[in-house]
Design a protein around this motif. Structure first.
Motif, PDB file in Angstrom:
ATOM      1  N   PHE A 192       0.883  -1.175   0.000  1.00 12.52           N
ATOM      2  CA  PHE A 192       0.000   0.000   0.000  1.00 12.52           C
ATOM      3  C   PHE A 192       0.915   1.218   0.000  1.00 12.52           C
ATOM      4  CE2 PHE A 192      -3.663   2.070   2.727  1.00 12.52           C
ATOM      5  CZ  PHE A 192      -4.133   2.721   1.602  1.00 12.52           C
ATOM      6  N   SER A 200       3.054  -1.150   8.302  1.00 17.09           N
ATOM      7  CA  SER A 200       3.945  -0.105   8.827  1.00 17.09           C
ATOM      8  C   SER A 200       3.213   0.685   9.909  1.00 17.09           C
ATOM      9  CB  SER A 200       4.336   0.827   7.690  1.00 17.09           C
ATOM     10  OG  SER A 200       3.175   1.486   7.205  1.00 17.09           O
ATOM     11  N   SER A 225      -1.752   3.248  11.955  1.00 24.04           N
ATOM     12  CA  SER A 225      -2.440   4.466  12.358  1.00 24.04           C
ATOM     13  C   SER A 225      -3.646   4.728  11.439  1.00 24.04           C
ATOM     14  CB  SER A 225      -1.439   5.626  12.326  1.00 24.04           C
ATOM     15  OG  SER A 225      -2.096   6.845  12.272  1.00 24.04           O
TER      16      SER A 225
HETATM   17  N1  ACO Z   1       2.503   9.453   9.928  1.00 28.23           N
HETATM   18  C1  ACO Z   1       1.581   8.836  10.687  1.00 28.23           C
HETATM   19  N2  ACO Z   1       0.371   8.423  10.226  1.00 28.23           N
HETATM   20  C2  ACO Z   1       0.099   8.636   8.923  1.00 28.23           C
HETATM   21  C3  ACO Z   1       1.020   9.261   8.064  1.00 28.23           C
HETATM   22  C4  ACO Z   1       2.259   9.692   8.615  1.00 28.23           C
HETATM   23  N3  ACO Z   1       3.196  10.326   7.888  1.00 28.23           N
HETATM   24  N4  ACO Z   1       0.476   9.329   6.832  1.00 28.23           N
HETATM   25  C5  ACO Z   1      -0.751   8.763   6.917  1.00 28.23           C
HETATM   26  N5  ACO Z   1      -0.990   8.352   8.181  1.00 28.23           N
HETATM   27  C6  ACO Z   1      -2.228   7.725   8.685  1.00 28.23           C
HETATM   28  C7  ACO Z   1      -2.781   8.590   9.827  1.00 28.23           C
HETATM   29  O1  ACO Z   1      -3.666   7.814  10.589  1.00 28.23           O
HETATM   30  C8  ACO Z   1      -3.530   9.650   9.063  1.00 28.23           C
HETATM   31  O2  ACO Z   1      -4.472  10.354   9.849  1.00 28.23           O
HETATM   32  P1  ACO Z   1      -3.987  11.740  10.578  1.00 28.23           P
HETATM   33  O3  ACO Z   1      -3.419  12.595   9.496  1.00 28.23           O
HETATM   34  O4  ACO Z   1      -5.237  12.278  11.191  1.00 28.23           O
HETATM   35  O5  ACO Z   1      -2.937  11.320  11.584  1.00 28.23           O
HETATM   36  C9  ACO Z   1      -4.206   8.828   8.005  1.00 28.23           C
HETATM   37  O6  ACO Z   1      -3.257   7.779   7.666  1.00 28.23           O
HETATM   38  C10 ACO Z   1      -4.540   9.661   6.776  1.00 28.23           C
HETATM   39  O7  ACO Z   1      -5.347   8.936   5.914  1.00 28.23           O
HETATM   40  P2  ACO Z   1      -5.154   9.096   4.333  1.00 28.23           P
HETATM   41  O8  ACO Z   1      -4.810  10.510   3.991  1.00 28.23           O
HETATM   42  O9  ACO Z   1      -6.328   8.486   3.664  1.00 28.23           O
HETATM   43  O10 ACO Z   1      -3.868   8.150   4.132  1.00 28.23           O
HETATM   44  P3  ACO Z   1      -2.698   8.262   3.039  1.00 28.23           P
HETATM   45  O11 ACO Z   1      -3.224   8.764   1.751  1.00 28.23           O
HETATM   46  O12 ACO Z   1      -1.527   8.971   3.639  1.00 28.23           O
HETATM   47  O13 ACO Z   1      -2.310   6.711   2.848  1.00 28.23           O
HETATM   48  C11 ACO Z   1      -0.556   5.183   3.596  1.00 28.23           C
HETATM   49  C12 ACO Z   1      -1.882   5.919   3.952  1.00 28.23           C
HETATM   50  C13 ACO Z   1      -0.784   4.308   2.354  1.00 28.23           C
HETATM   51  C14 ACO Z   1      -0.161   4.301   4.785  1.00 28.23           C
HETATM   52  C15 ACO Z   1       0.514   6.239   3.275  1.00 28.23           C
HETATM   53  O14 ACO Z   1       0.742   7.041   4.413  1.00 28.23           O
HETATM   54  C16 ACO Z   1       1.847   5.662   2.805  1.00 28.23           C
HETATM   55  O15 ACO Z   1       2.029   5.395   1.636  1.00 28.23           O
HETATM   56  N6  ACO Z   1       2.824   5.486   3.717  1.00 28.23           N
HETATM   57  C17 ACO Z   1       4.167   5.040   3.348  1.00 28.23           C
HETATM   58  C18 ACO Z   1       4.186   3.578   2.873  1.00 28.23           C
HETATM   59  C19 ACO Z   1       3.572   2.649   3.892  1.00 28.23           C
HETATM   60  O16 ACO Z   1       3.887   2.693   5.084  1.00 28.23           O
HETATM   61  N7  ACO Z   1       2.663   1.764   3.383  1.00 28.23           N
HETATM   62  C20 ACO Z   1       2.021   0.702   4.161  1.00 28.23           C
HETATM   63  C21 ACO Z   1       2.905  -0.509   4.078  1.00 28.23           C
HETATM   64  S1  ACO Z   1       2.343  -1.879   5.000  1.00 28.23           S
HETATM   65  C22 ACO Z   1       1.388  -2.839   3.942  1.00 28.23           C
HETATM   66  O17 ACO Z   1       1.206  -2.476   2.828  1.00 28.23           O
HETATM   67  C23 ACO Z   1       0.750  -4.114   4.436  1.00 28.23           C
END
Ligand code: ACO
Length: 191
Positions: free
Chosen positions: A118, A154, A159
């Motif tokens: 993801f 992750s 979160s």
């Molecule tokens: N730090 C902490 N929490 C985060 C962050 C961050 N930098 N970015 C997103 N989130 C979480 C929080 O809960 C956030 O809510 P908040 O802003 O109120 O704290 C929430 O996601 C936001 O939701 P969206 O905007 O819909 O999420 P987003 O478009 O950012 O997608 C994702 C979430 C895919 C996890 C993205 O942050 C990402 O690509 N992260 C880096 C790669 C990663 O860790 N991918 C998951 C791997 S594990 C697996 O695939 C099984």
């Protein structure tokens, strides 16, 4: 993520569902030129995802998608890059046979839909794209988040699941998968 070609031409919809066939709608059937561009979008987003998760190598690529029974949901921003569009991210899911432990520590054999990878590009994280993609997948697969398993999630993803789907109570496992309380409702214990 921008590319030197028109993303909107390759992926007509905001969210595209791809599987083993690597075909996006009728348009790319029998069009190796479009398929190779599609492959490079998947490969580049796959590399960025592995970098973001500090994995030793990408777990998502066009080649891997063609050799596994996975579904990849790809989201674009159609307006950026002078109207040529940009790749925003992807969600990859697939069914896996797993041996899991329920709340009482008993073994359960199950084949849930699992989130395998993801990723949303760094500059667009926390803009709601992840939620849009995830909700689209839930609708398409007709599944509840609590009935899915998550492969090595992750901290950001944990979160995300807590915030959007109230998934907080995970049940400890001996493998890399995370499952939540509701997973074991109506599941019988195996031997
Ligand atoms: N730090 C902490 N929490 C985060 C962050 C961050 N930098 N970015 C997103 N989130 C979480 C929080 O809960 C956030 O809510 P908040 O802003 O109120 O704290 C929430 O996601 C936001 O939701 P969206 O905007 O819909 O999420 P987003 O478009 O950012 O997608 C994702 C979430 C895919 C996890 C993205 O942050 C990402 O690509 N992260 C880096 C790669 C990663 O860790 N991918 C998951 C791997 S594990 C697996 O695939 C099984």
């Amino acid at each position: 993520m921008e590319f030197p070609f028109d993303i909107n031409n390759i992926f007509p919809e905001k969210i595209t569902i791809l599987d083993q066939t690597l075909v996006s709608g009728d348009k790319s059937t029998g069009r190796p030129d479009l398929q190779s561009k599609m492959a490079s979008v998947i490969d580049e987003l796959g590399k960025a995802s592995s970098k973001a998760q500090q994995l030793p190598a990408p777990i998502t690529s066009a080649c891997k998608l063609q050799s596994n029974r996975h579904y990849l949901y790809l989201i674009k921003d159609e307006t950026s890059n002078g109207g040529h569009g940009a790749g925003v991210g992807f969600l990859k899911v697939g069914y896996k046979k797993l041996f899991l432990l329920n709340q009482r520590g008993a073994h359960i054999e199950a084949e849930p839909l699992c989130v395998l990878d993801f990723y949303i590009t760094e500059s667009l994280q926390r803009h709601g794209y992840g939620l849009e993609l995830f909700d689209f997948m839930l609708q398409h697969k007709q599944v509840e988040p609590a009935l899915m398993a998550y492969d090595r999630p992750s901290a950001k993803f944990l979160s995300f699941l807590a915030k959007h789907y109230c998934l907080t109570q995970s049940v400890p496992q001996v493998n890399n998968f995370v499952v939540y309380d509701g997973f074991f409702l109506n599941k019988s214990v195996g031997q």
